[in-house]
Write an enzyme that holds these catalytic residues in place. Structure first.
Site, PDB file in Angstrom:
ATOM      1  N   LYS A 180     -12.800   7.161  26.018  1.00 21.30           N
ATOM      2  CA  LYS A 180     -12.237   5.921  26.562  1.00 21.30           C
ATOM      3  C   LYS A 180     -13.283   5.102  27.310  1.00 21.30           C
ATOM      4  O   LYS A 180     -13.303   3.872  27.198  1.00 21.30           O
ATOM      5  CB  LYS A 180     -11.053   6.230  27.491  1.00 21.30           C
ATOM      6  CG  LYS A 180      -9.818   6.675  26.745  1.00 21.30           C
ATOM      7  CD  LYS A 180      -8.619   6.769  27.668  1.00 21.30           C
ATOM      8  CE  LYS A 180      -7.393   7.175  26.849  1.00 21.30           C
ATOM      9  NZ  LYS A 180      -6.189   7.301  27.676  1.00 21.30           N
TER      10      LYS A 180
ATOM     11  N   ARG B 284       0.173   0.847  24.523  1.00 18.60           N
ATOM     12  CA  ARG B 284       0.104   0.257  25.875  1.00 18.60           C
ATOM     13  C   ARG B 284      -1.326   0.096  26.396  1.00 18.60           C
ATOM     14  O   ARG B 284      -1.531  -0.608  27.392  1.00 18.60           O
ATOM     15  CB  ARG B 284       0.898   1.119  26.870  1.00 18.60           C
ATOM     16  CG  ARG B 284       0.306   2.506  27.075  1.00 18.60           C
ATOM     17  CD  ARG B 284       1.247   3.436  27.835  1.00 18.60           C
ATOM     18  NE  ARG B 284       0.626   4.753  28.030  1.00 18.60           N
ATOM     19  CZ  ARG B 284       0.499   5.669  27.095  1.00 18.60           C
ATOM     20  NH1 ARG B 284       0.950   5.453  25.873  1.00 18.60           N
ATOM     21  NH2 ARG B 284      -0.096   6.820  27.346  1.00 18.60           N
TER      22      ARG B 284
ATOM     23  N   CYS C  88       2.911  11.185  31.699  1.00 24.01           N
ATOM     24  CA  CYS C  88       3.221  10.068  30.818  1.00 24.01           C
ATOM     25  C   CYS C  88       3.765  10.538  29.462  1.00 24.01           C
ATOM     26  O   CYS C  88       4.714   9.977  28.928  1.00 24.01           O
ATOM     27  CB  CYS C  88       1.974   9.241  30.617  1.00 24.01           C
ATOM     28  SG  CYS C  88       2.281   7.528  30.251  1.00 24.01           S
TER      29      CYS C  88
END
Ligand SMILES: [Zn+2]
Length: 259
Positions: free
Chosen positions: A85, A72, A189
């Site tokens: 990231k 995703r 998540c």
């Protein structure tokens, strides 16, 4: 300010839209967006905001890319796994458009450092998945007078809303959620599961809403809809929205001091 010919060419499909036009494109070119959270929402939001010609980003995330993110988090590929990231997102941006200015913050935002991280931004887009960070970011936005676009997703429900708690009549994110979640920094998540396209829908809707905020007063598309929370229902494939009122007793933006 006039855009150079190669930029006019690049954004030609915006410029011909009467709702954006040349004035809107110039506004985006000088806009500075701070993206908090470079995950399932931040990735597509960054892609569409960079694609729209936003000229400067502050990329904020303290995490590393994991293999399970690739389903995703669309800016990353297999070679990014194990890397930070924020650094990987900057690499994506550099490949996509070398003219975009970037600042990195690879620390988790807290009450103590959030104000510095968002300084100078025209808009903060928060796509993080924990309440403690969101509330710290929201409070910093109110204190700094910076609008906040909040985007969140859980299973098949997304939420997107723009907040301007620094304005006397408008709610902040804390007016909506209250004070009960300041210590809640669990990331849900991994436990809940997430369909990639659902976070993508929420992230691209957030990018579109961010453009509305940035163009407010500059082009016809500009309409921040302060305090209106849009709910995206992925199971029914429906959307609805409601308005959040300012809480006069809000700890961050209220006019009355509790106690
Ligand atoms: Zn408030």
């Amino acid at each position: 300010m006039a855009l150079p010919p190669d930029r006019i060419d690049r954004f030609a499909r915006h410029i011909v839209l009467p709702e954006i036009g040349g004035a809107g494109q110039v506004t985006l070119a000088v806009a500075h967006v701070a993206l908090v959270g470079l995950g399932g929402i931040g990735s597509p939001a960054l892609q569409y905001l960079a694609g729209a010609g936003v000229g400067r980003f502050t990329l904020i995330d303290d995490g590393r890319v994991e293999l399970s993110n690739l389903q995703r988090q669309t800016i990353y590929s297999e070679r990014d796994v194990g890397h930070g990231k924020a650094v990987s997102a900057r690499r994506w941006l550099a490949n996509f458009d070398g003219e975009i200015a970037v600042e990195l913050v690879d620390r988790r935002l807290t009450r103590d450092n959030a104000g510095d991280a968002i300084a100078g931004a025209d808009l903060v887009l928060d796509g993080t998945d924990n309440f403690a960070t969101r509330l710290a970011v929201s409070d910093a936005c109110v204190a700094s007078g910076v609008p906040l676009l909040l985007a969140a997703v859980g299973r098949f429900q997304g939420q997107v809303g723009a907040f301007a708690g620094h304005l006397p009549e408008e709610a902040c994110y804390r007016c909506f959620v209250g004070d009960a979640f300041d210590a809640d920094d669990c990331d849900t998540c991994a436990e809940d599961g997430m369909l990639g396209a659902m976070s993508g829908w929420t992230g691209t809707f957030a990018a579109m809403h961010a453009i509305r905020v940035l163009l407010s007063g500059k082009a016809a598309f500009g309409d921040p809809q302060w305090g209106r929370l849009h709910l995206l229902d992925g199971l029914k494939a429906e959307m609805r929205s409601f308005h959040i009122a300012k809480d006069p007793a809000c700890r961050a933006c209220g006019s009355t001091v509790p106690g």
